[in-house]
Design an enzyme around this catalytic site. Structure first.
Site, PDB file in Angstrom:
ATOM      1  N   MET A 159     -11.327  -6.079   5.493  1.00 31.54           N
ATOM      2  CA  MET A 159     -10.553  -5.079   6.247  1.00 31.54           C
ATOM      3  C   MET A 159     -10.197  -5.692   7.603  1.00 31.54           C
ATOM      4  O   MET A 159     -11.084  -6.127   8.346  1.00 31.54           O
ATOM      5  CB  MET A 159     -11.365  -3.798   6.459  1.00 31.54           C
TER       6      MET A 159
ATOM      7  N   MET B 217     -12.115   4.109  -0.789  1.00 33.35           N
ATOM      8  CA  MET B 217     -12.796   4.355   0.490  1.00 33.35           C
ATOM      9  C   MET B 217     -13.533   5.676   0.342  1.00 33.35           C
ATOM     10  O   MET B 217     -13.199   6.692   0.976  1.00 33.35           O
ATOM     11  CB  MET B 217     -11.758   4.393   1.631  1.00 33.35           C
TER      12      MET B 217
ATOM     13  N   MET C   3      -9.091   7.942  -0.349  1.00 35.12           N
ATOM     14  CA  MET C   3      -9.949   8.284   0.803  1.00 35.12           C
ATOM     15  C   MET C   3     -10.564   9.662   0.603  1.00 35.12           C
ATOM     16  O   MET C   3      -9.869  10.583   0.155  1.00 35.12           O
ATOM     17  CB  MET C   3      -9.119   8.299   2.086  1.00 35.12           C
TER      18      MET C   3
ATOM     19  N   GLY D 271       1.261  -1.909   4.196  1.00 32.97           N
ATOM     20  CA  GLY D 271       1.728  -0.537   4.011  1.00 32.97           C
ATOM     21  C   GLY D 271       2.967  -0.275   4.843  1.00 32.97           C
ATOM     22  O   GLY D 271       4.093  -0.344   4.359  1.00 32.97           O
ATOM     23  N   SER D 272       2.756  -0.009   6.135  1.00 31.49           N
ATOM     24  CA  SER D 272       3.891   0.335   6.993  1.00 31.49           C
ATOM     25  C   SER D 272       4.920  -0.792   7.056  1.00 31.49           C
ATOM     26  O   SER D 272       6.120  -0.534   7.130  1.00 31.49           O
ATOM     27  CB  SER D 272       3.407   0.733   8.390  1.00 31.49           C
TER      28      SER D 272
ATOM     29  N   ASP E 232      -4.746   3.487  -2.049  1.00 31.76           N
ATOM     30  CA  ASP E 232      -5.848   3.824  -1.148  1.00 31.76           C
ATOM     31  C   ASP E 232      -6.385   5.208  -1.445  1.00 31.76           C
ATOM     32  O   ASP E 232      -5.677   6.204  -1.280  1.00 31.76           O
ATOM     33  CB  ASP E 232      -5.353   3.782   0.302  1.00 31.76           C
TER      34      ASP E 232
ATOM     35  N   GLY F 107      -0.757   1.892   9.559  1.00 37.62           N
ATOM     36  CA  GLY F 107      -0.036   1.696  10.819  1.00 37.62           C
ATOM     37  C   GLY F 107      -0.870   1.284  12.018  1.00 37.62           C
ATOM     38  O   GLY F 107      -0.426   1.441  13.153  1.00 37.62           O
TER      39      GLY F 107
ATOM     40  N   HIS G 247      -1.085  -1.410  -4.240  1.00 35.51           N
ATOM     41  CA  HIS G 247      -2.363  -1.090  -3.589  1.00 35.51           C
ATOM     42  C   HIS G 247      -2.462   0.422  -3.414  1.00 35.51           C
ATOM     43  O   HIS G 247      -1.589   1.058  -2.818  1.00 35.51           O
ATOM     44  CB  HIS G 247      -2.424  -1.792  -2.233  1.00 35.51           C
TER      45      HIS G 247
ATOM     46  N   ASP H 167      -6.304  -6.414   4.460  1.00 33.18           N
ATOM     47  CA  ASP H 167      -5.744  -5.061   4.441  1.00 33.18           C
ATOM     48  C   ASP H 167      -5.832  -4.442   5.834  1.00 33.18           C
ATOM     49  O   ASP H 167      -6.929  -4.248   6.362  1.00 33.18           O
ATOM     50  CB  ASP H 167      -6.542  -4.230   3.421  1.00 33.18           C
TER      51      ASP H 167
ATOM     52  N   SER I 182       0.842  -1.197   0.000  1.00 31.51           N
ATOM     53  CA  SER I 182       0.000   0.000   0.000  1.00 31.51           C
ATOM     54  C   SER I 182       0.875   1.243   0.000  1.00 31.51           C
ATOM     55  O   SER I 182       1.620   1.496   0.955  1.00 31.51           O
ATOM     56  CB  SER I 182      -0.900   0.017   1.232  1.00 31.51           C
TER      57      SER I 182
ATOM     58  N   HIS J 130      -8.235   0.749  -4.080  1.00 26.12           N
ATOM     59  CA  HIS J 130      -9.159   0.560  -2.961  1.00 26.12           C
ATOM     60  C   HIS J 130      -9.877   1.884  -2.705  1.00 26.12           C
ATOM     61  O   HIS J 130      -9.288   2.821  -2.168  1.00 26.12           O
ATOM     62  CB  HIS J 130      -8.331   0.103  -1.737  1.00 26.12           C
TER      63      HIS J 130
ATOM     64  N   GLY K 146      -2.741  -3.624   9.157  1.00 27.55           N
ATOM     65  CA  GLY K 146      -1.998  -4.237  10.264  1.00 27.55           C
ATOM     66  C   GLY K 146      -1.326  -5.553   9.912  1.00 27.55           C
ATOM     67  O   GLY K 146      -0.993  -6.334  10.803  1.00 27.55           O
TER      68      GLY K 146
HETATM   69  C1  DX5 Z   1      -6.268   1.528   5.597  1.00 26.89           C
HETATM   70  C2  DX5 Z   1      -5.827   1.258   4.175  1.00 26.89           C
HETATM   71  C3  DX5 Z   1      -4.656   0.354   4.103  1.00 26.89           C
HETATM   72  C4  DX5 Z   1      -3.409   0.875   4.792  1.00 26.89           C
HETATM   73  C5  DX5 Z   1      -2.701  -0.296   5.373  1.00 26.89           C
HETATM   74  O1  DX5 Z   1      -7.460   2.197   5.601  1.00 26.89           O
HETATM   75  O2  DX5 Z   1      -6.868   0.660   3.436  1.00 26.89           O
HETATM   76  O3  DX5 Z   1      -4.394  -0.083   2.796  1.00 26.89           O
HETATM   77  O4  DX5 Z   1      -2.535   1.548   3.925  1.00 26.89           O
HETATM   78  O5  DX5 Z   1      -1.618   0.146   6.098  1.00 26.89           O
HETATM   79  P1  DX5 Z   1      -0.898  -0.785   7.151  1.00 26.89           P
HETATM   80  O6  DX5 Z   1      -0.379  -1.994   6.412  1.00 26.89           O
HETATM   81  O7  DX5 Z   1       0.197   0.073   7.678  1.00 26.89           O
HETATM   82  O8  DX5 Z   1      -1.906  -1.160   8.208  1.00 26.89           O
HETATM   83 ZN    ZN Z   2      -6.357  -0.311   1.460  1.00 23.01          ZN
END
Ligand code: DX5
Ligand code: ZN
Length: 216
Positions: A136, A67, A36, A196-197, A34, A144, A32, A174, A7, A65, A176
């Site tokens: 999710m 959102m 938002m 992501g992180s 995101d 993070g 990926h 997706d 991500s 993705h 954590g």
């Molecule tokens: C959260 C996003 C994720 C996010 C995941 O709303 O949809 O894709 O980037 O980040 P980590 O892997 O750090 O939880």
């Molecule tokens: Zn995502």
């Protein structure tokens, strides 16, 4: 097939092109992205101009993705920007079936995402139409966060439901996800792994390879 979908929410946007190359070279199959809107989720992230621009940097699958509320309004735009997969939230669509059809009409893959608290029954009838279900594993909106443990049971239940109906849809997780818990998620039935992180903190290529070693 198992695929890693890093991500870019956690990327360094000042060197995004370079980081996409690093992901590519390390072997991550998807990117990926995101999106938002500050309404469906509290944050505002990136959108169409960024996707259009980075489409030139990599040939990897763009896993978008959304959102955003009522994503049906923007399916044509995200497809034109270069999405290979568009995932919409069941909770964000007044007419989920129509929204899935709009994605499929573009000739790209259609995914449906569920927030942690949304039951699988919300998508039962549309399952035969979708290419991917995104479970999710955190509440969407931020990178993070820590994975919510009960979402692993949900992945397991979805896998059983898909098997019962001989449905080959992918299961994406997706939120954590890290090198410590990815094996548990794969064992539960997930095959598209978003991180992501866990990918962007430290050495990106080393992190991607660490995931792929466990996944492949
Ligand atoms: C959260 C996003 C994720 C996010 C995941 O709303 O949809 O894709 O980037 O980040 P980590 O892997 O750090 O939880
Ligand atoms: Zn995502």
């Amino acid at each position: 097939m198992n695929c890693l979908s890093p991500s870019i929410l956690s990327a360094d946007y000042s060197i995004l092109g370079e980081q996409l190359k690093q992901l590519d070279e390390a072997g991550a199959q998807y990117v990926h992205i995101d999106v938002m809107d500050g309404s469906f989720v509290p944050s505002i992230s990136i959108g169409l101009p960024v996707i259009k621009t980075i489409r030139k940097c990599t040939e990897r699958m763009f896993d978008v993705h959304l959102m955003i509320d009522e994503p049906v309004r923007y399916i044509d735009d995200f497809a034109a920007a270069g999405a290979d997969i568009i995932t919409v939230h069941a909770e964000a669509c007044k007419h989920l079936d129509r929204t899935i059809e709009a994605i499929k009409e573009k000739g790209i893959l259609a995914g449906v995402a569920l927030n942690p608290a949304t039951p699988l029954s919300a998508i039962e009838y549309v399952l035969p139409k979708v290419d991917m279900v995104l479970i999710m594993t955190v509440n969407p909106g931020f990178g993070g966060q820590k994975l919510i443990p009960y979402t692993v049971d949900k992945v397991r239940d979805l896998k059983a439901l898909l098997e019962k109906t001989a449905n080959k849809a992918d299961i994406e997780v997706d939120g954590g996800v890290n090198l410590e818990n990815v094996e548990t998620l794969l064992a539960a039935g997930a095959n598209i792994i978003v991180a992501g992180s866990a990918v962007f903190s430290g050495d990106i290529e080393e992190n991607v390879k660490g995931f792929l070693n466990i996944m492949m």
